[in-house]
Enzyme design. Structure first.
Site, PDB file in Angstrom:
ATOM      1  CB  SER A 147      -1.264  -3.683   2.513  1.00  9.77           C
ATOM      2  OG  SER A 147      -0.864  -4.499   3.610  1.00  9.77           O
ATOM      3  CE1 TYR A 160       1.733  -6.334   1.810  1.00  7.52           C
ATOM      4  CE2 TYR A 160       2.123  -7.077  -0.428  1.00  7.52           C
ATOM      5  CZ  TYR A 160       1.254  -6.782   0.601  1.00  7.52           C
ATOM      6  OH  TYR A 160      -0.103  -6.921   0.422  1.00  7.52           O
TER       7      TYR A 160
HETATM    8  C1  GCO Z   1       1.810 -10.896   5.522  1.00  2.74           C
HETATM    9  C2  GCO Z   1       0.510 -10.861   4.735  1.00  2.74           C
HETATM   10  C3  GCO Z   1       0.012  -9.419   4.617  1.00  2.74           C
HETATM   11  C4  GCO Z   1      -1.364  -9.441   3.994  1.00  2.74           C
HETATM   12  C5  GCO Z   1      -1.948  -8.093   3.699  1.00  2.74           C
HETATM   13  C6  GCO Z   1      -2.240  -7.339   4.946  1.00  2.74           C
HETATM   14  O1  GCO Z   1       2.707 -11.667   5.162  1.00  2.74           O
HETATM   15  O2  GCO Z   1       1.894 -10.140   6.512  1.00  2.74           O
HETATM   16  O3  GCO Z   1       0.690 -11.426   3.452  1.00  2.74           O
HETATM   17  O4  GCO Z   1       0.929  -8.675   3.887  1.00  2.74           O
HETATM   18  O5  GCO Z   1      -1.310 -10.133   2.780  1.00  2.74           O
HETATM   19  O6  GCO Z   1      -1.128  -7.341   2.863  1.00  2.74           O
HETATM   20  O7  GCO Z   1      -2.834  -6.104   4.584  1.00  2.74           O
END
Ligand code: GCO
Length: 264
Positions: A147, A160
């Protein structure tokens, strides 16, 4: 005689989390390039059956497998079942993932651990049990869905970002340990795409929506179909000397510090 470096005919590709979203978009690309698609999900058999029907409607060979990528016993069983019913997995795309948007100071430890489990531990589990066959056959392709959060932080997505940052380094270590077996392990790092995951922060008028449009040099949210080419490249012989690389498909967002709101 022309060689199509991107031809995946005869290849078998497992894409985790491929009943919708970016996983489905990448699987469609791999299928249209000739691969047989193994559809995975864990929510409902109906969703998997519907996804298989969708791929077949596009002329893509597909078969569904419901299993929880965080459960090693289920993964072992699924890989054995696939081997018996379809054949060896040539291409693995570790795409299944979740996100929880909560300020770190408010985040429950259980929620933090769940994000790490799905987004970081499961690619390890699935790769560990798929790679053995690839090592035996001296060939294989593994793609980890990283990501832009593998590179940058953002308010409320700390778990995340930790997972996706770890997945970038896990990808490099997989390459370090497995490249000698003619296995190529790389990552794809999406920027901001128009998917169900981003729907809550993409609505018209949402400050984040305006922010991303302004912050992305391409001045738009990505279309999931924009990911298919990167997935085909990293699944094909065209990338046989590419290893440990994270290919960002992000409209240029990571290339720039951005610009003031009033600047074109
Ligand atoms: C967020 C988004 C990101 C994208 C993606 C970016 O809340 O910032 O969901 O996480 O989904 O992962 O690369």
């Amino acid at each position: 005689m022309s060689i199509n470096l991107f031809d995946l005919s005869g290849k078998i590709a497992l894409i985790t989390g491929s009943t919708h979203g970016l996983g489905m978009a990448m699987a469609e690309g791999l299928g249209k390039a000739g691969a047989t698609i193994l559809v995975n999900g864990n929510s409902s058999q109906q969703k998997i059956d519907d996804a298989v029907a969708h791929y077949e409607s596009l002329g893509i060979k597909a078969k569904g497998y419901k299993f929880d990528v965080t459960d090693e016993a289920e993964v072992i069983n699924a890989v054995q079942k696939i081997q018996k019913e379809v054949g060896p997995i040539d291409i693995l795309v570790n795409n299944a993932g979740i996100i929880k948007r909560t300020p770190l100071e408010d985040m429950a430890v259980a929620d933090f651990k769940q994000v790490i489990d799905v987004d970081l531990v499961s690619p390890f589990i699935v790769s560990k049990h798929v790679v053995r066959g690839m090592i035996e056959r001296k060939q294989g392709k593994i793609i980890n869905m990283c990501s832009m959060m593998s590179e940058l932080g953002r308010n409320t997505v700390g778990a995340y970002a930790a997972a996706k940052g770890g997945l970038k380094m896990l990808t490099r270590n997989m390459a370090t340990e497995w490249a000698k077996h003619n296995i190529q392990i790389n990552g794809i790092g999406p920027g901001y795409f128009a998917t169900a995951q981003t729907a809550p922060i993409r609505v018209d008028g949402h400050p984040f929506n305006e922010f991303i449009i302004n912050r992305t040099p391409s001045a738009k949210w990505g279309d999931p179909n924009d990911l298919a080419g990167a997935a085909i490249f990293l699944s094909s012989r065209a990338s046989n000397f590419v290893n440990g690389h994270i290919l960002y498909v992000d409209g240029g967002i990571l290339a720039t510090i951005g610009k003031p709101n009033n600047e074109d």
